[in-house]
Structures are given as structure tokens and as C-alpha cells.
Design an enzyme around this catalytic site. Structure first.
Site, mmCIF file in Angstrom:
data_model
loop_
_atom_site.group_PDB
_atom_site.id
_atom_site.type_symbol
_atom_site.label_atom_id
_atom_site.label_comp_id
_atom_site.label_asym_id
_atom_site.label_seq_id
_atom_site.Cartn_x
_atom_site.Cartn_y
_atom_site.Cartn_z
ATOM 1 N N LYS A 45 0.817 -1.218 0.000
ATOM 2 C CA LYS A 45 0.000 0.000 0.000
ATOM 3 C C LYS A 45 0.851 1.269 0.000
ATOM 4 C CE LYS A 45 -0.675 0.512 4.974
ATOM 5 N NZ LYS A 45 0.087 1.762 5.087
ATOM 6 N N THR A 46 1.972 1.266 0.741
ATOM 7 C CA THR A 46 2.817 2.462 0.776
ATOM 8 C C THR A 46 3.421 2.723 -0.598
ATOM 9 O OG1 THR A 46 3.337 1.994 3.091
ATOM 10 C CG2 THR A 46 4.751 3.567 1.949
ATOM 11 N N ASP A 230 -3.705 7.797 4.106
ATOM 12 C CA ASP A 230 -3.213 6.451 4.414
ATOM 13 C C ASP A 230 -3.938 5.911 5.644
ATOM 14 O OD1 ASP A 230 -1.685 4.174 4.272
ATOM 15 O OD2 ASP A 230 0.102 5.064 5.194
ATOM 16 N N GLU A 231 -4.018 4.576 5.764
ATOM 17 C CA GLU A 231 -4.633 3.908 6.925
ATOM 18 C C GLU A 231 -6.034 4.470 7.203
ATOM 19 O OE1 GLU A 231 -3.307 1.348 8.033
ATOM 20 O OE2 GLU A 231 -1.133 1.467 8.076
ATOM 21 N N GLN A 261 -8.234 -4.718 8.769
ATOM 22 C CA GLN A 261 -7.175 -4.429 9.739
ATOM 23 C C GLN A 261 -7.537 -3.250 10.637
ATOM 24 O OE1 GLN A 261 -2.911 -5.146 8.496
ATOM 25 N NE2 GLN A 261 -3.798 -4.849 6.466
ATOM 26 N N ARG A 610 1.185 -11.325 10.195
ATOM 27 C CA ARG A 610 2.524 -10.829 10.525
ATOM 28 C C ARG A 610 3.580 -11.859 10.148
ATOM 29 N NH1 ARG A 610 1.353 -6.423 9.696
ATOM 30 N NH2 ARG A 610 -0.606 -7.398 9.115
#
Length: 772
Positions: A45-46, A230-231, A261, A610
């Protein structure tokens, strides 16, 4: 602009965009429309966000001045800015890239007059804010025992994050709320009189600036034509309202987030903000990033299967071109010590294969779970680090409780005296304490003896001090003959610490109370008969002091990572252990009671994703909770993970018959238990097996799985004529069942679960056992 026209620009940037996968490229190069990028865990995503900004500047010819990008942490903002500079190969200082609070602060500095602030307004950090609230409460004569400053501060911030001022809150006839509104009003007046702005106020004031000042709002509507967030799943009510005001009719919003998330509801995040975008921006384009670059296919299949049980999702299915990978190992431990021992042994196996400490991470739902893990890691001499937190015996509430225990042992311990006197607060302020210190120094007395002197020099302080001293003496009398754990439990209760921390409310209060309960567990496990003749209280206090001072690695050193699942968000590790998958612990009882099961499931999803290569999940069949040993049921989340992704791991040479009805067949689930067949595929070591093999060694009269034993201590051989699972009698503790052996020869210890006294470790040579 079409993609073929883009190929005429910087060849380096062309190569970077061509390296994106089809979904990423679609998001980066799409026409300027409102867009929601649903970015799954590990999907890049970044990269998409930064490449989109580079595309707008290098290809669409968008000015850096007309782009606003907001995120949640300074680290993320700095990383974003650095990546953009590398992509476009020009400085981007003119671009507004920052956190929500940082961007709001910049706006207020530029428009301080319109925001009704002094030009030189100052920012209150969290500590300064709480100190100001404390002064306000004192001025209003609101008792701290009923309205703790930390609780009031949190309440004020929560109101601001919902966009509420004191005058907007209707009187509902509730005395407590009326008092809180009164405190909020006085606090706000104090801030305005002193030119102070707290963090929550930054965003609220920026929102009000846009709401109440049309000229300012229209200026930024003309300025910002591209707003990237973002987020997005972590935005709260106020952040969403502010973004809506910020985005003018010509601006295009580019939101990147993942509803699967969203795990910060307890902090005010609203996962429904993602769904609101579709209603508030009709026709918004949705792009799904589903290709994962982090985890194996098996791990992703488990995560997808679990999260599919949540309703109202926008929906996506993670996949990878990488290998399927190893099955997820599932371990049913007897108790939390068995669980921790299993994890440490698996770590050793991995490290013996030349793995690195930093490859390993242990994730848990509650901070209190770290204590037993820390103890086992210290014994194994494996360096570890608590990510984003303190070691168990360094935590504030644990040190507070231990101060009371130390004071019972040694009244002249000035440090413990001060800590116990001030926590919980009992009307002895900083000035009074300073008087006491001065008197004690002048007369060469300990603080306890100085307080007992009854000197008139202490003034009004002497009354509150006298009550405290009497309380300590009374507690000493009441607990002198009690076992260590019972003494610790009564101290925590009678000192008022439990009630004190309950007032904090929310997730933080729950964590503190869990740590206090775990301290009782620690005391219980420290009652070892083989150390008779040594004072158990002194032993325990020494143990706490030593464990607080060793084991944790320094920053930058190679170390195993321990952290809560919330802290793990945004991180990844080659090998992950998720421990404590039991109903009531994960999902937490509080989440179930409050109807937040879906957020708990998202938290589990975050934990699973993770892991890059290997994932091990464990649960305990018995666990000491709130100081009481309880039988635990496996987490319902384990039933929701596809069975074909799981393989049960069991220790060799154990006396094994699951109390939860383990079924045959690889990964099968039945009656709350798990079973497996076939060979394990773990690369972590060969010391464990699963499936029907362990069932062949089950013994009558013993129905709980046990940890692995040393090579010389097998179920068949035992020691000194005793065997695992054997019923025995002890002169003091009564009847019990042998659970395991440890050590050799004269130093062999035996673990026995007694019907009335709980589980005890005894020196076998001195235990005076009788077989039944």
C-alpha cells in the site's frame, strides 16, 4: 494521461511503474477520480500511495503545492516524503505531507487569528495536559479518588475526538457526567487563558476553522486538488468530518485502507468510515490490492478463512505467487508454563539452524501474558525485547503493588513508603511530602519513623499519614500468616490499587488489572517447597528485582521480539508465535460482552498476517486467571481457520489425552480440541510429533496434555519408582497426580497437581510422597 504517453517521461520512473502488479498499476495510473484502494496486508500500500503522488507530479503535471497527504505517524509521513523525493528526483518540501495532528498544527499556525488563538500558542504534551487537569480538579474540589486525572483527561479527549464542546452536551441528569462536563469547561477555560492547545484540540480547532470560516475553507478548496489518506480504516469521527470539509468540489480523494485491519475501535477509530466514503462520494472507484508479498499461501489461506466470518466487509482474498509453505503448527499446552516452554524450545531449534533472534516474534492479546514468557526466556538465556512496552516487573502497577509488599517487610524503605503513600492518592500532596522528607532528614529518621513521630511540625499532614501508617500495620497483622499469593492478593485489594486502576476505564485499565492479577499468579508459582527455610516474601521480592534488571536486550541488539497483537500492526517476522488462543483471553471476555467480536477477529487476522514463513499458534488447557487456575476452552477463532492449514504438534514422551476431545485427521476439529495425522512439516525442529502417535501413549486417570520431558524422564521409566500420571499423597498437600519431572539424580523435581492445593513443584528426594 494514457500509459503510453507516460513512457516518454523519466525512464527510471517508467521502470518503477511497470514493475507494479496490475492492480497496483491500476490504482497508481488511474484517471483523477475519487478512489478507495482496499489494500490487504502485505500488498504494497505504501508503494501505491507514493507512486500515485509521483505519477500525479511527473505525468499529470500536478503541482506539489496542490497535493495533501495525511497519515497517522511521523515515521510514516517521513518515509512517504523520502520515497516521493526519490521517485520524482526533486525536493518536495512544498508538499503538505504529514500526520493529521501535524497538518492541523500547520493550519492553525497559519490562521491563528481566524482560529481564535494567540499567535504564540503552545502545545500541551500528554504529561502537561494531565497535570493541568489535575490542577483544574483540585480547584473544583473534585475528589481524585472518584475522578482520577487520567480518567478525566481521557474523557475530555474522547469528547473532542467526537467533535463535542462542553456547551453542546445535554444534561442527562447523570451526576458523574455533569461533573465531567464541569471539569471539561474549566479545563478549556484554563487552556484559553494560558494560550495552550492539547493534541485533541489541534484537530478540533482545525475542523472548527474550516466549518466557521468560509474564506479559509474556500482557499484550501482551491489549493488542494488531490487529497491522499493512508490507513483510512483508523480514522475517527473528527478526522473524517475534517477531511470532508477539506475536500472541495474539485478535489479528488485517494483513500488507502483495509477494513480487515481496523483494530483501534477502543481508541476511537471507526471502521465504518470506509463504507461512508461510498455514500458521501457516489461513484467512488474501488481498487483491491490482493496480491501479498509477505506470507506463504498457507498462512494467507488461514487468514482469508478466518476473516470471512466477519459481516459487512468490502471483501478481498489475499493470494501469493510464492510457495504454499509449511502448515501452521497448533500446540495444545497443559498450562501457560508448558506453553512458554514449548515456544522457547521451538526458538532454540530455529536458532540451532542458524536463524537470527530478530526473526522470532511472540504475539499475545494481553500484556500480562509476557511474564511467564519472560521468565522462560531468561532461564534459557535468550535475549528478548518487549516491543513498545515495559518488562513485566517494570510496569507501573506492578511496582506499585510490590511497594506495598516491601513496606510490610521493611518499614524503613523510603522509596516504597513514598510510592505506597501516593498510590492510590490519600490526601498527602507534594508540599506535605516535602515537609516530611525535610523533617526526616533533619532528625536522621526514615520517612516511616518521621511520620510516626507525631511531630506538630508536620501540621495537617499528620492526620492523613496516621491513617496510612495504621493501614500498613493492620495489613501486616491480617496477612502475616497467609501464603505469599494470598498475601499479595489481599494487599492489592485492601490497598485500594485495584479500585484505583479501575477508574482509568477502557483498555488501559483492563491491562493494568490483568497485570495485578498476573502478579498474584507470579507469587503463587514462587511458593516452592524445596526452598523451605528461606522467607518466601523476601525471595519473591529479590526475584522481582532481578528479573526487572536483566534479560531484555538493548536497542539495536539482536533479540527475540515480544509484543501485544495491537503493537504488531505494520510489522512482519519470518517466524511468529501467537499464544493464548483461548475463549475469554482471545477473544477477550470484555470484547465478547461489549459486542466487539468482529474487531477481535480482525486483530487475530492481523496477527496471522505478521508471519512470513512459519506460524505457530498455541492455547493452554488450564491457565491461572485472576489468581485462580481455570480450565480453558480453545478460542472460537481456531474453529474458523480452515482445518487443512493446521497441523497439531504434540510433545514426545508425554502422557497425553486431550480434555477437549481431540479428533483424528490432520487439522481436524472436534468438541473444542484439535488433532492431526501425518508427519509435521515444520522446519523448526524434530522434537515434536502429532496425530495418533501421541494417543498411543495415553494413560488412564490423566486427561491433560503435558510438556516434553528430558530424555531420561520418560512416561515409561519415571524416577525413583514414580511415573507420570501416577496418583500420590503428600503429608501437607493431600492427594495429587504427577505431571512431570525435571532434573536428574538428587536434584530431581517433580510437578504434582493436588486436588486442594493446586500445582506444586517438589524436590522428589525430600517430598515424602506415598503412592496411591
Amino acid at each position: 494521461m494514457q500509459f503510453d504517453a507516460f513512457t516518454q517521461t523519466d525512464p527510471r520512473l517508467v521502470a518503477l511503474v511497470e514493475a507494479l502488479n496490475p492492480a497496483q498499476r491500476e490504482a497508481v495510473t488511474a484517471p483523477s477520480e475519487h478512489r478507495l484502494v482496499l489494500a490487504g496486508a502485505g500488498s504494497g500500500k505504501t508503494r501505491v500511495l507514493t507512486h500515485r503522488i509521483a505519477w500525479l507530479m511527473a505525468v499529470e503535471g500536478v503541482s506539489a503545492h496542490s497535493v495533501l497527504a495525511v497519515t497517522f505517524t511521523n515515521k510514516a509521513a517521513n518515509e512517504m516524503r523520502g520515497r516521493i523525493e526519490q521517485l520524482v528526483n526533486v525536493p518536495v518540501r512544498a508538499m503538505w505531507v504529514g500526520t493529521f495532528h501535524g497538518t492541523a498544527h500547520k493550519l492553525l499556525r497559519l490562521h491563528w487569528r481566524e482560529a481564535k488563538l494567540p499567535q504564540n500558542f503552545q502545545i500541551l504534551d500528554a504529561d502537561d495536559q494531565q497535570r493541568l487537569v489535575k490542577r483544574v480538579l483540585k480547584g473544583l474540589e473534585m475528589a481524585e479518588d472518584r475522578f482520577p486525572p487520567k480518567m478525566v483527561t481521557g474523557w475530555i479527549n474522547a469528547q473532542k475526538e467526537e467533535g463535542r464542546r462542553p456547551h453542546q452536551m445535554a444534561d442527562q441528569g447523570d451526576y458523574s457526567q455533569r461533573q465531567l462536563v464541569r471539569a471539561y469547561t474549566a479545563y478549556q477555560q484554563a487552556c484559553e487563558a494560558q494560550g495552550l492547545v492539547d493534541f485533541a484540540e489541534l484537530l478540533l480547532r482545525a475542523y472548527e476553522l474550516f466549518r466557521d470560516q468560509p474564506a479559509v475553507r474556500e482557499h484550501y478548496h482551491r489549493k488542494f486538488r488531490h487529497v491522499l489518506v493512508d490507513e483510512f480504516q483508523d480514522t475517527n469521527t473528527l478526522q473524517y468530518l475534517w477531511l470532508r470539509l477539506l475536500c472541495g468540489p474539485e478535489a479528488k480523494i485517494f483513500a488507502v485502507g483495509d477494513d480487515d485491519q481496523s483494530i483501534y475501535g477502543w481508541r476511537g477509530a471507526k471502521v465504518e468510515n470506509i463504507q461512508k466514503l461510498s455514500r458521501d462520494y457516489p461513484g467512488i472507484e474501488l481498487v483491491r490490492l490482493e496480491q501479498n508479498y509477505r506470507s506463504t499461501g498457507t498462512i494467507l489461506k488461514a487468514a482469508n478463512g478466518l476473516i470471512a466470518h466477519n459481516s459487512g466487509r468490502l471483501g478481498k482474498n489475499l493470494w501469493t505467487e510464492d510457495r504454499e509453505g509449511e502448515a501452521i503448527q497448533l500446540y495444545a499446552a497443559y498450562n501457560e508454563y508448558d506453553e512458554a516452554e514449548f515456544v522457547v524450545n521451538r526458538m532454540r531449534d530455529y536458532l540451532d539452524g542458524h536463524g537470527r533472534y530478530s526473526d522470532l516474534a511472540v504475539l499475545y492479546r494481553s500484556n500480562a501474558q509476557s511474564r511467564v514468557l519472560e521468565e522462560m526466556l531468561i532461564r534459557a538465556r535468550l535475549p528478548y525485547r518487549i516491543y513498545g512496552g515495559l518488562r513485566f516487573f517494570e510496569r507501573m502497577e506492578v511496582k506499585d503493588a510490590l511497594a506495598w509488599l516491601r513496606l510490610l517487610v521493611n518499614r524503613d524503605d523510603d522509596g516504597s513508603f513514598e510510592r505506597a503513600l501516593t498510590t492510590p492518592p490519600r490526601g498527602v500532596g507534594a508540599t506535605s511530602l516535602e515537609k516530611l522528607r525535610a523533617f526526616a532528614k533533619q532528625h536522621e529518621l526514615s520517612l516511616w519513623k518521621a511520620a510516626r513521630s507525631g511531630s506538630a511540625a508536620l501540621g495537617r499532614t499528620s492526620g492523613a499519614l496516621g491513617l496510612f501508617l495504621d493501614q500498613i500495620d493492620l495489613l501486616d497483622q491480617q496477612t502475616r500468616e497467609l501464603p505469599l499469593a494470598a498475601k499479595m492478593e489481599k494487599l492489592i485489594e485492601r490497598s485500594g490499587l485495584k479500585e484505583h486502576y479501575k477508574k482509568e476505564k477502557g483498555e488501559q485499565a483492563e491491562a493494568r488489572l490483568e497485570n495485578l492479577d498476573e502478579l498474584i499468579n507470579a507469587a503463587k508459582s514462587f511458593e516452592r517447597p524445596e526452598e523451605e527455610g528461606l522467607d518466601p516474601v523476601l525471595n519473591f521480592l529479590t526475584h522481582a528485582a532481578l528479573e526487572a534488571g536483566e534479560g531484555q536486550a538493548n536497542a539495536g541488539e539482536e533479540a527475540v521480539q515480544l509484543m501485544t497483537l495491537h503493537s504488531a500492526k505494520g510489522l512482519e517476522f519470518p517466524v511468529v508465535f501467537m499464544v493464548g488462543l483461548e475463549n475469554g483471553l482471545f477473544p477477550s471476555m470484555r470484547a465478547v460482552d461489549e459486542g466487539n467480536l468482529e474487531e477481535e477477529r480482525r486483530l487475530c487476522y492481523v496477527g496471522i498476517t505478521r508471519a512470513r514463513q512459519q506460524l505457530t499458534i498455541s492455547y493452554a488447557e488450564t491457565r491461572r486467571i485472576h489468581g485462580v487456575e481455570q480450565i480453558c476452552a480453545p478460542s472460537q477463532f481456531l474453529k474458523e481457520i480452515p482445518s487443512e492449514t493446521l497441523v497439531e504438534t504434540r510433545p514426545r514422551a508425554a502422557v497425553l489425552r486431550s480434555s477437549f476431545g481431540v479428533q483424528s485427521g490432520r487439522g481436524g476439529y472436534g468438541g473444542g480440541g484439535f488433532g492431526g495425522g501425518g508427519a509435521p512439516r515444520s522446519g523448526l525442529g524434530s522434537g515434536y510429533e502429532h496425530g495418533n502417535a501421541w494417543r498411543e501413549r495415553q494413560q488412564e486417570g490423566y486427561n491433560l496434555s503435558r510438556p516434553a520431558l528430558s530424555a531420561k524422564m520418560t512416561a515409561e521409566v519415571g524416577y525413583g519408582g514414580y511415573k507420570l500420571g501416577q496418583r500420590v499423597s503428600h503429608p501437607s498437600f493431600g492427594e495429587g497426580t504427577i505431571l512431570s519431572f525435571d532434573g536428574e539424580g538428587e536434584r530431581t523435581r517433580v510437578e504434582i497437581r493436588f486436588a486442594n492445593a493446586g500445582t506444586k513443584w517438589l524436590m522428589l528426594a525430600m517430598a515424602k510422597l506415598s503412592p496411591l
